[in-house]
Design an enzyme around this catalytic site. Sequence first.
Site, PDB file in Angstrom:
ATOM      1  N   LYS A   1      42.655  83.253  92.263  1.00  0.00           N
ATOM      2  CA  LYS A   1      42.554  84.710  92.058  1.00  0.00           C
ATOM      3  C   LYS A   1      42.338  85.453  93.371  1.00  0.00           C
ATOM      4  O   LYS A   1      41.428  86.261  93.510  1.00  0.00           O
ATOM      5  CB  LYS A   1      41.444  85.035  91.062  1.00  0.00           C
TER       6      LYS A   1
HETATM    7  O1  OMP Z   1      43.650  83.324  85.754  1.00  0.00           O
HETATM    8  C1  OMP Z   1      43.117  82.620  84.885  1.00  0.00           C
HETATM    9  O2  OMP Z   1      43.462  81.467  84.693  1.00  0.00           O
HETATM   10  C2  OMP Z   1      42.148  83.263  83.979  1.00  0.00           C
HETATM   11  C3  OMP Z   1      42.351  84.602  83.717  1.00  0.00           C
HETATM   12  C4  OMP Z   1      41.667  85.201  82.661  1.00  0.00           C
HETATM   13  O3  OMP Z   1      41.912  86.362  82.310  1.00  0.00           O
HETATM   14  N1  OMP Z   1      40.758  84.464  81.972  1.00  0.00           N
HETATM   15  C5  OMP Z   1      40.501  83.154  82.255  1.00  0.00           C
HETATM   16  O4  OMP Z   1      39.697  82.537  81.546  1.00  0.00           O
HETATM   17  N2  OMP Z   1      41.129  82.560  83.321  1.00  0.00           N
HETATM   18  C6  OMP Z   1      40.775  81.194  83.739  1.00  0.00           C
HETATM   19  O5  OMP Z   1      41.185  80.292  82.727  1.00  0.00           O
HETATM   20  C7  OMP Z   1      40.216  79.253  82.553  1.00  0.00           C
HETATM   21  C8  OMP Z   1      39.709  79.322  81.125  1.00  0.00           C
HETATM   22  O6  OMP Z   1      38.945  78.199  80.840  1.00  0.00           O
HETATM   23  P1  OMP Z   1      38.547  77.810  79.340  1.00  0.00           P
HETATM   24  O7  OMP Z   1      37.859  78.991  78.760  1.00  0.00           O
HETATM   25  O8  OMP Z   1      37.647  76.644  79.520  1.00  0.00           O
HETATM   26  O9  OMP Z   1      39.832  77.456  78.611  1.00  0.00           O
HETATM   27  C9  OMP Z   1      39.148  79.473  83.601  1.00  0.00           C
HETATM   28  O10 OMP Z   1      39.467  78.687  84.739  1.00  0.00           O
HETATM   29  C10 OMP Z   1      39.278  80.945  83.944  1.00  0.00           C
HETATM   30  O11 OMP Z   1      38.902  81.223  85.268  1.00  0.00           O
END
Ligand code: OMP
Length: 276
Positions: free
Chosen positions: A88
């Site tokens: 990011k």
């Molecule tokens: O860019 C991302 O991947 C991201 C964007 C967003 O809006 N929300 C989000 O959860 N993420 C990332 O996606 C992953 C979600 O993880 P889980 O919630 O464990 O599936 C994490 O690494 C977050 O940093």
Amino acid sequence: MDSHGPLCVGIDPHPGLLAAWGLPDDATGVREFGLRVVEALGGHVAALKPQSALFERHGSRGVAALEEVLAAAAAAGPSGTLTIVDAKRGDIGSTMAGYADAYLRDGSPLAGDALTVSPYLGFGSLTPAVEAALESGRGLFVLCLTSNPEGAQVQHARTGAGADVRSVAARIAAEAAALNEGADPLGSIGLVVGATIGDAARNTGVDLPAVNGPLLAPGVGAQGAGATELAAVFGDARRQVLASSSRGVLAAGPDAASLLEAARAASREAAEALRG
Ligand SMILES: O=C(O)c1cc(=O)[nH]c(=O)n1[C@@H]1O[C@H](COP(=O)(O)O)[C@@H](O)[C@H]1O
């Protein structure tokens, strides 16, 4: 996505997951965690998305572990496994050129196939990253409508005057659409649109099909979104969607067969929602 199903699995070595996998919360632990995920899922999913923060926690050795995980993914499966480096990044243009060099240049140890970037210093500040991605055959995923509730404060805000009042998210989507114009099947400038956002795309005037790029949809699994949410959020843009789950799949580890089974189940569910 056509070959493996529309699922990206995040490599997020949280302290709790490391403990559950019997690994230490240090650089050797995050390295082993990442390599095991690549070993289990490489060649079986559309993409892997290592979360940079959880490697950075362990300083230079953690970053070296991330480099090893990226190299292992590039070599995994018959034709390598695509990686999205979730860092990011976003900064003023001159500094962004440094990030572009780190994450989007052939030969850089931190370069994956795509990078998540933040447009909240202005979309134009991302130009060095856009140029580096297009030149090197890589991609970007630009944060547009993020999965967390706090994102709305900035992303839903309306700016402009007269006939040109639009949400910040709609402006970001329009910038990506302009860069992807004419690309077939999809351009290289994707967006991040959380699977948890409900009807926010419609409410903010974001035209998802017009983006003509891939839509990374985190929020599947641990944050509560599933097939119903994916279908509802993405509507006519659902063929562009790469659903993303980290903890929802990783919780099945460390056993490789269990990880693969969890990823296949998540991939099937995403495919039914997005391709059915
Ligand atoms: O860019 C991302 O991947 C991201 C964007 C967003 O809006 N929300 C989000 O959860 N993420 C990332 O996606 C992953 C979600 O993880 P889980 O919630 O464990 O599936 C994490 O690494 C977050 O940093």
